[in-house]
Scaffold this active site. Structure first.
Site, PDB file in Angstrom:
ATOM      1  N   GLU A   1      27.901  28.416  40.957  1.00  0.00           N
ATOM      2  CA  GLU A   1      28.002  28.549  39.511  1.00  0.00           C
ATOM      3  C   GLU A   1      26.613  28.461  38.859  1.00  0.00           C
ATOM      4  O   GLU A   1      25.653  28.005  39.495  1.00  0.00           O
ATOM      5  CB  GLU A   1      28.898  27.422  38.973  1.00  0.00           C
TER       6      GLU A   1
ATOM      7  N   ASN B   1      30.053  35.083  34.700  1.00  0.00           N
ATOM      8  CA  ASN B   1      29.005  34.096  34.389  1.00  0.00           C
ATOM      9  C   ASN B   1      27.816  34.210  35.352  1.00  0.00           C
ATOM     10  O   ASN B   1      26.930  33.369  35.327  1.00  0.00           O
ATOM     11  CB  ASN B   1      29.588  32.673  34.434  1.00  0.00           C
TER      12      ASN B   1
ATOM     13  N   ASP C   1      33.997  31.513  50.324  1.00  0.00           N
ATOM     14  CA  ASP C   1      34.405  30.444  49.422  1.00  0.00           C
ATOM     15  C   ASP C   1      35.927  30.263  49.438  1.00  0.00           C
ATOM     16  O   ASP C   1      36.646  31.062  50.041  1.00  0.00           O
ATOM     17  CB  ASP C   1      33.887  30.699  47.992  1.00  0.00           C
TER      18      ASP C   1
ATOM     19  N   HIS D   1      28.010  34.073  38.698  1.00  0.00           N
ATOM     20  CA  HIS D   1      28.136  33.376  39.986  1.00  0.00           C
ATOM     21  C   HIS D   1      28.276  34.337  41.152  1.00  0.00           C
ATOM     22  O   HIS D   1      28.762  35.456  40.999  1.00  0.00           O
ATOM     23  CB  HIS D   1      29.274  32.338  39.967  1.00  0.00           C
TER      24      HIS D   1
HETATM   25  C1  F6R Z   1      35.367  35.503  45.565  1.00  0.00           C
HETATM   26  C2  F6R Z   1      34.034  35.241  45.023  1.00  0.00           C
HETATM   27  C3  F6R Z   1      33.755  35.373  43.578  1.00  0.00           C
HETATM   28  C4  F6R Z   1      34.046  36.792  43.069  1.00  0.00           C
HETATM   29  C5  F6R Z   1      33.659  36.964  41.602  1.00  0.00           C
HETATM   30  C6  F6R Z   1      34.046  38.323  41.071  1.00  0.00           C
HETATM   31  O1  F6R Z   1      35.382  35.294  46.979  1.00  0.00           O
HETATM   32  O2  F6R Z   1      33.173  34.884  45.778  1.00  0.00           O
HETATM   33  O3  F6R Z   1      32.424  35.028  43.346  1.00  0.00           O
HETATM   34  O4  F6R Z   1      33.334  37.707  43.857  1.00  0.00           O
HETATM   35  O5  F6R Z   1      34.255  35.977  40.828  1.00  0.00           O
HETATM   36  O6  F6R Z   1      35.432  38.446  41.097  1.00  0.00           O
HETATM   37  P1  F6R Z   1      36.165  39.818  40.791  1.00  0.00           P
HETATM   38  O7  F6R Z   1      35.773  40.752  41.874  1.00  0.00           O
HETATM   39  O8  F6R Z   1      37.637  39.509  40.814  1.00  0.00           O
HETATM   40  O9  F6R Z   1      35.673  40.290  39.455  1.00  0.00           O
END
Ligand code: F6R
Length: 242
Positions: free
Chosen positions: A143, A136, A67, A138
């Protein structure tokens, strides 16, 4: 889906790193898709360390981006592009020809998503994916509410994602949208490893792992995956229902 609870973040990161390194040892031409964020930072540092010690060859691997924040330039330290280069591609000496990331600066997001879909299918699909989970639920920028059948798409970011996402940037940025691989591509991946650590992830991990499989919690889809491993530390496991 297999659930593994490790003592702490260090043990979790070591186990995740070993899984990646072992995967590449067994399949040196693996197609890898690796998330960014706080969760995998230590994992990637350990991958680099292990790869050096054990002379693991990543030169035939293909890296596909999961992403990216729309309109955040690649040289911004908060971009996924910058993160992956900093933690993995530069230390592992990965050549640009092996790397396929979303172009955040595109002015045609449909074409960009089609391009990434073609890269995934043109490489025969993704072999191994590491994902984190948002508070959340995701995965990537899929999302809550995202269609389980989705491929690459432009995602309108959830309020929580926008607020929490600021933590990656040195100064406040406008992050309303993201480009992401879709849940269908996650489900078609050979092996998916999801990692989560810390007390703050405990409630969403319980929902993802123990609750119903629902679009409201995208990470719950992994319970239907044929080969998904969820590695969490004790803190993230602290709200798991029996
Ligand atoms: C980032 C991604 C997001 C994160 C998620 C958790 O490439 O795909 O889905 O994996 O938001 O983020 P952290 O690890 O910072 O808690």
């Amino acid at each position: 889906m297999e659930l593994k609870v490790l003592d702490d973040y260090n043990n979790l990161s070591a186990a995740a790193a070993k899984m990646i390194v072992d995967y590449v040892k067994n399949k040196p031409d693996a197609v890898l898709c690796l998330a960014t964020g706080d969760s995998p930072k230590l994992t990637y540092q350990l991958v680099v360390e292990m790869a050096g010690k054990e002379a693991v060859d990543f030169s035939r691997c293909v890296f596909i981006g999961l992403d990216e924040w729309l309109a955040i330039p690649p040289d911004n330290p908060g971009s996924c592009h910058h993160f992956l280069h900093h933690y993995l591609f530069i230390p592992l000496d990965i050549s640009e020809s092996q790397i396929h990331l979303f172009d955040a600066m595109t002015n045609n997001t449909d074409a960009e998503c089609e391009r990434m879909n073609s890269i995934v299918s043109g490489n025969g699909g993704i072999d191994f994916m590491l994902v984190g989970v948002g508070l959340n639920g995701h995965i990537g920028f899929n999302e809550p509410g995202t269609d389980f059948n989705s491929t690459s798409h432009l995602s309108k970011l959830n309020e929580k994602t926008k607020t929490i996402g600021q933590k990656y940037f040195n100064e406040p940025v406008v992050i309303n949208k993201g480009l992401t691989l879709g849940l269908k591509q996650v489900m078609e991946t050979g092996t998916v490893l999801m990692i989560a650590n810390g007390k703050k992830k405990a409630a969403i991990i319980n929902k993802a792992v123990k609750g119903e499989v629902t679009r409201d919690v995208p990470a719950s889809i992994l319970r239907k995956h044929k080969n998904a491993v969820v590695m969490i530390d004790k803190e993230a496991a602290s709200e798991l229902e029996p």
